[in-house]
Design an enzyme around this catalytic site. Structure first.
Site, PDB file in Angstrom:
ATOM      1  N   GLU A  53       8.024 -14.673 -10.986  1.00  9.00           N
ATOM      2  CA  GLU A  53       7.294 -13.449 -10.640  1.00  9.00           C
ATOM      3  C   GLU A  53       6.968 -12.591 -11.861  1.00  9.00           C
ATOM      4  OE1 GLU A  53       9.280 -10.610  -8.028  1.00  9.00           O
ATOM      5  OE2 GLU A  53      11.221 -11.206  -8.797  1.00  9.00           O
TER       6      GLU A  53
ATOM      7  N   ARG B  71       4.003  -0.170  -4.813  1.00  8.68           N
ATOM      8  CA  ARG B  71       3.753  -0.747  -3.492  1.00  8.68           C
ATOM      9  C   ARG B  71       2.465  -1.562  -3.440  1.00  8.68           C
ATOM     10  NH1 ARG B  71       6.834   1.518   0.501  1.00  8.68           N
ATOM     11  NH2 ARG B  71       5.322   0.801   2.023  1.00  8.68           N
TER      12      ARG B  71
ATOM     13  N   TRP C  45      -2.603  -2.731  -1.732  1.00  9.66           N
ATOM     14  CA  TRP C  45      -2.307  -4.158  -1.884  1.00  9.66           C
ATOM     15  C   TRP C  45      -3.214  -4.842  -0.868  1.00  9.66           C
ATOM     16  CZ3 TRP C  45      -0.398  -8.308   1.034  1.00  9.66           C
ATOM     17  CH2 TRP C  45       0.027  -9.426   0.299  1.00  9.66           C
TER      18      TRP C  45
ATOM     19  N   LYS D 199      12.947 -14.854 -10.575  1.00 13.91           N
ATOM     20  CA  LYS D 199      12.665 -13.772 -11.532  1.00 13.91           C
ATOM     21  C   LYS D 199      11.635 -14.236 -12.558  1.00 13.91           C
ATOM     22  CE  LYS D 199      13.821 -10.831 -10.070  1.00 13.91           C
ATOM     23  NZ  LYS D 199      14.586 -10.727  -8.855  1.00 13.91           N
TER      24      LYS D 199
ATOM     25  N   HIS E  85      19.080 -36.632  -7.617  1.00 10.56           N
ATOM     26  CA  HIS E  85      18.319 -37.075  -6.442  1.00 10.56           C
ATOM     27  C   HIS E  85      16.821 -36.798  -6.598  1.00 10.56           C
ATOM     28  CE1 HIS E  85      21.981 -38.049  -4.319  1.00 10.56           C
ATOM     29  NE2 HIS E  85      22.473 -36.853  -4.631  1.00 10.56           N
TER      30      HIS E  85
ATOM     31  N   CYS F 220       0.840  -1.183   0.000  1.00 12.45           N
ATOM     32  CA  CYS F 220       0.000   0.000   0.000  1.00 12.45           C
ATOM     33  C   CYS F 220       0.887   1.249   0.000  1.00 12.45           C
ATOM     34  CB  CYS F 220      -0.950   0.082   1.192  1.00 12.45           C
ATOM     35  SG  CYS F 220      -2.144  -1.248   1.251  1.00 12.45           S
TER      36      CYS F 220
ATOM     37  N   LYS G 292       6.055  -4.210  -4.031  1.00 13.99           N
ATOM     38  CA  LYS G 292       7.496  -4.036  -3.865  1.00 13.99           C
ATOM     39  C   LYS G 292       7.938  -4.164  -2.414  1.00 13.99           C
ATOM     40  CE  LYS G 292      11.586  -2.763  -5.364  1.00 13.99           C
ATOM     41  NZ  LYS G 292      12.321  -3.805  -6.094  1.00 13.99           N
TER      42      LYS G 292
ATOM     43  N   GLU H 128      17.740 -17.529  -7.972  1.00 12.49           N
ATOM     44  CA  GLU H 128      17.305 -16.170  -8.318  1.00 12.49           C
ATOM     45  C   GLU H 128      16.730 -16.128  -9.745  1.00 12.49           C
ATOM     46  OE1 GLU H 128      16.711 -13.542  -6.805  1.00 12.49           O
ATOM     47  OE2 GLU H 128      16.811 -11.916  -8.264  1.00 12.49           O
TER      48      GLU H 128
ATOM     49  N   ASN I 144      -1.835   1.701   5.631  1.00 11.30           N
ATOM     50  CA  ASN I 144      -0.936   0.655   5.136  1.00 11.30           C
ATOM     51  C   ASN I 144      -0.619  -0.227   6.327  1.00 11.30           C
ATOM     52  OD1 ASN I 144       1.153  -0.858   3.998  1.00 11.30           O
ATOM     53  ND2 ASN I 144       2.686   0.720   4.406  1.00 11.30           N
ATOM     54  N   GLY I 145      -0.847  -1.543   6.210  1.00 14.37           N
ATOM     55  CA  GLY I 145      -0.548  -2.455   7.325  1.00 14.37           C
ATOM     56  C   GLY I 145      -1.766  -3.278   7.683  1.00 14.37           C
TER      57      GLY I 145
HETATM   58  C1  AGP Z   1      12.215 -10.102  -5.865  1.00 14.90           C
HETATM   59  O1  AGP Z   1      12.317  -9.655  -7.147  1.00 14.90           O
HETATM   60  C2  AGP Z   1      11.407  -9.279  -4.944  1.00 14.90           C
HETATM   61  N1  AGP Z   1      11.494  -7.909  -5.110  1.00 14.90           N
HETATM   62  C3  AGP Z   1      11.420  -9.763  -3.494  1.00 14.90           C
HETATM   63  O2  AGP Z   1      11.740 -11.109  -3.423  1.00 14.90           O
HETATM   64  C4  AGP Z   1      12.314  -8.960  -2.523  1.00 14.90           C
HETATM   65  O3  AGP Z   1      13.660  -9.211  -2.747  1.00 14.90           O
HETATM   66  C5  AGP Z   1      11.915  -9.323  -1.084  1.00 14.90           C
HETATM   67  O4  AGP Z   1      10.552  -9.024  -0.885  1.00 14.90           O
HETATM   68  C6  AGP Z   1      12.750  -8.600  -0.056  1.00 14.90           C
HETATM   69  O5  AGP Z   1      12.603  -7.207  -0.161  1.00 14.90           O
HETATM   70  P1  AGP Z   1      13.601  -6.219   0.566  1.00 14.90           P
HETATM   71  O6  AGP Z   1      14.943  -6.411  -0.038  1.00 14.90           O
HETATM   72  O7  AGP Z   1      13.038  -4.862   0.342  1.00 14.90           O
HETATM   73  O8  AGP Z   1      13.599  -6.609   2.018  1.00 14.90           O
END
Ligand code: AGP
Length: 610
Positions: free
Chosen positions: A489, A27, A73, A486, A505, A2, A605, A482, A99-100
């Site tokens: 997502e 956000r 969000w 990527k 395995h 949010c 984000k 990673e 937000n929260g």
């Molecule tokens: C990955 O592309 C995401 N943005 C996500 O996994 C992110 O790295 C994670 O939420 C941690 O965020 P931060 O580094 O702001 O703590």
């Protein structure tokens, strides 16, 4: 999660609010809404979906000079018009954005309903609007006093902004475990989840502590604690410029941020070796404390967790300290075996990730010292840590992390070198040699990005695939994880990363004719790592896989259908280069499949809920 923005000043408030929401949309983008403070009544508009839906619904906006805006969000209540913020009281004169999560909202709601309040949404937030309305009356129309008393009744994490039609140019905000910054303008003031919302108007910002209540008018700012005691504003200068938070000619923020990586890495490295000693001036832990360390625990989430996995190899090698890497969301449920001789490294781009913050507090309760690796100045995680090393990536707007990963890896390398030096495990000449190799990384990244077009073209041929597997060994393993994250997502493709040795395995059963497998080939012959990875390539190829190898120049690759070359560097530094083709692969897949690159579905984000 949010985005929140508030404005009071001479401008027509809708403009800075909508502009601010555009900058905060990363956000959360389930709905958006604004409330403008006109005298006697509020103008409120809110719509499910992205900000664009709100903009087209807005039509003629009243020319008023203060208001609040929200981009959501969803947590409590689906992404509908009704659940969109702002939420109003019974008289429709008081508006709240949040937000929260208000954990005790159902208890408050029952109490307020029996006192005659009518609820219109399924959100936890609406209970705050009704509660504040009653408390404001109790305090003779004083919204700040009402907020102070309301906060004492709330459990959970929240940033709240409230405005009332009877005092339209006054906005009250508060934060607990969730971000809020104030922007100080000339005859105008702002509040927002992130400085990006108002950076176009002012570079002067004020940070807020836990449970601090802030009240702004066009010409004043007042901060108090829960007892009503005045707090002197802690002002700082924002170093990012407005252009850094814009696309600058790129089609997506993510692509721009991929291309910013050489600079981000260079900025994070610059000036860190002074007279043959690694200089980490933000590291306020004494040499005695560092020498006495017996263990390091890295806590992080998502991409930052993968940076932590890479860090383990480097820190153990250079500083000879055992390193554990833990998902922050799991760490806090354990009784960790840590004490004052443990250094916990909390890695977070945003500095606001709730899981990491809670893990950090858990570590401190157990006596450990905490060092934050963070990209966002004055955010909660560095503020609550004993020490901080800032990465200098600049604002990362795209939901998918790119430059954050590379700068986090580089920052943890610096920590490893520093600890190695302080603890007498590395000679100055070795440190200088490794640091100099690190200084070559930005130019090597440039080289990768200059020659990235064939990879983009190749990627488009895989756009109809539904599964992609990633393989790596040693530091290539976290990069395989990673690469898979990527792709999941961004392109919504089933993707998994495996350690090359684990293939036999179980995971090898997934391979069938045509399955794309991306293999990161190590840079070293040490432990026969390169040969073992080449054997993995042969094994999957024998079962029909279509192999793309990411390999350093000069290494002969047999069995791969395609080879993507990256410049050569030492094995421990290879992740900084190898991650980039995987970012480009995921980006291009997303574009080819028509998904929303910068704002993938269901994500946000900054994850400020647990
Ligand atoms: C990955 O592309 C995401 N943005 C996500 O996994 C992110 O790295 C994670 O939420 C941690 O965020 P931060 O580094 O702001 O703590």
């Amino acid at each position: 999660m949010c985005g929140i923005v508030g404005y009071t000043g001479p401008q027509s408030a809708a403009t800075p609010l909508i502009e601010g929401l555009r900058r905060l949309e990363y956000r959360g983008y389930d709905s958006a809404g604004i409330a403008l403070g006109t005298s006697n009544k509020l103008f409120v508009e809110k719509r499910a979906g992205k900000l664009a839906n709100l903009e087209s619904a807005l039509g003629q906006v009243p020319e008023v000079h203060s208001g609040i805006g929200h981009t959501r969000w969803a947590t409590h209540g689906g992404p509908t018009d009704r659940n969109a913020h702002p939420h109003l009281d019974n008289e429709q004169k008081l508006a709240v954005i949040h937000n929260g999560i208000i954990e005790n909202y159902s208890e408050l709601k029952a109490e307020l309903q029996s006192a005659g309040h009518t609820f219109h949404s399924e959100t936890d937030t609406e209970s705050v609007a009704h509660l504040l309305s009653d408390l404001r009356k109790k305090h003779g129309g004083d919204l700040t006093a009402a907020m102070r008393e309301a906060v004492k009744r709330l459990r959970g994490s929240f940033t709240l902004l409230a405005v009332h039609a009877d005092t339209p140019d006054l906005i009250v905000g508060v934060r607990r475990n969730s971000p809020l910054v104030v922007g100080l303008g000339d005859g105008e003031n702002f509040m927002a989840s992130d400085v990006a919302a108002f950076i176009e108007y002012t570079k002067r910002a004020v940070e807020l502590g836990q449970d601090e209540i802030v009240t702004i008018t066009p010409n004043s700012i007042s901060i108090t604690d829960l007892s009503g005691k005045e707090i002197t504003p802690r002002e700082y200068q924002i170093t990012w410029d407005a252009a850094a938070a814009q696309k600058g000619g790129f089609t997506h923020f993510m692509l721009k941020e991929i291309f910013e990586q050489p600079k981000a890495v260079a900025d994070t490295l610059i000036g860190r070796l002074i007279k043959e000693v690694i200089a980490l001036d933000e590291l306020k832990l004494s040499e005695a404390e560092l020498k006495g360390l017996q263990k390091i625990v890295v806590i992080a989430c998502g991409t930052a967790f993968h940076a932590g996995l890479v860090a383990k190899y480097a820190i153990e090698k250079w500083a000879k300290i055992p390193v554990e890497v833990e998902l922050a969301s799991e760490f806090r449920y354990r009784d960790p075996l840590i004490d004052k001789n443990t250094l916990v490294i909390a890695i977070s781009q945003s500095g606001e990730t709730m899981d990491t913050l809670m893990a950090l507090r858990h570590a401190k309760e157990h006596g450990a010292k905490v060092l934050a690796v963070c990209n966002t100045n004055s955010s909660t995680i560095p503020r609550e840590s004993d020490a901080v090393i800032y990465t200098h990536a600049g604002p990362e707007i795209a939901v998918a992390s790119t430059k954050a990963l590379l700068t986090q890896i580089v920052a943890t390398y610096l920590i490893g070198l520093y600890l190695g030096q302080v603890r007498g495990e590395l000679a100055s000449a070795e440190v200088k040699d490794i640091y100099n190799q690190m200084l070559e990384l930005p130019a090597k990244l440039e080289q990768i990005l200059e020659t990235v077009e064939p990879l983009r073209e190749l990627t488009r041929k895989f756009a109809d695939q539904n599964t992609v597997l990633f393989l790596g060994r040693h530091v290539g393993f976290p990069i395989a994880l990673e690469g898979a994250l990527k792709l999941k997502e961004l392109a919504y493709i089933h993707a998994e990363g495996f350690a090359g040795g684990e293939l036999k395995h179980g995971p090898i059963a997934l391979i069938e004719a045509g399955t794309p497998v991306i293999a990161i080939v190590p840079n070293t012959h040490e432990h026969g790592l390169d040969e073992k990875m080449l054997s993995n390539i042969q094994e999957v190829k024998a079962r029909g896989a279509n192999v793309i190898a990411i390999a350093s120049e000069g290494i002969e690759i047999l069995g791969a259908t395609h080879v993507i070359r990256i410049p050569s560097t030492s094995q421990l530094l290879q992740p900084v280069l190898a991650a980039v083709p995987l970012q480009v692969f995921a980006y291009e897949m997303a574009v080819a499949r028509g998904t929303d690159v910068d704002q993938p579905r269901n994500l946000a984000k900054s994850v400020t809920v647990e």
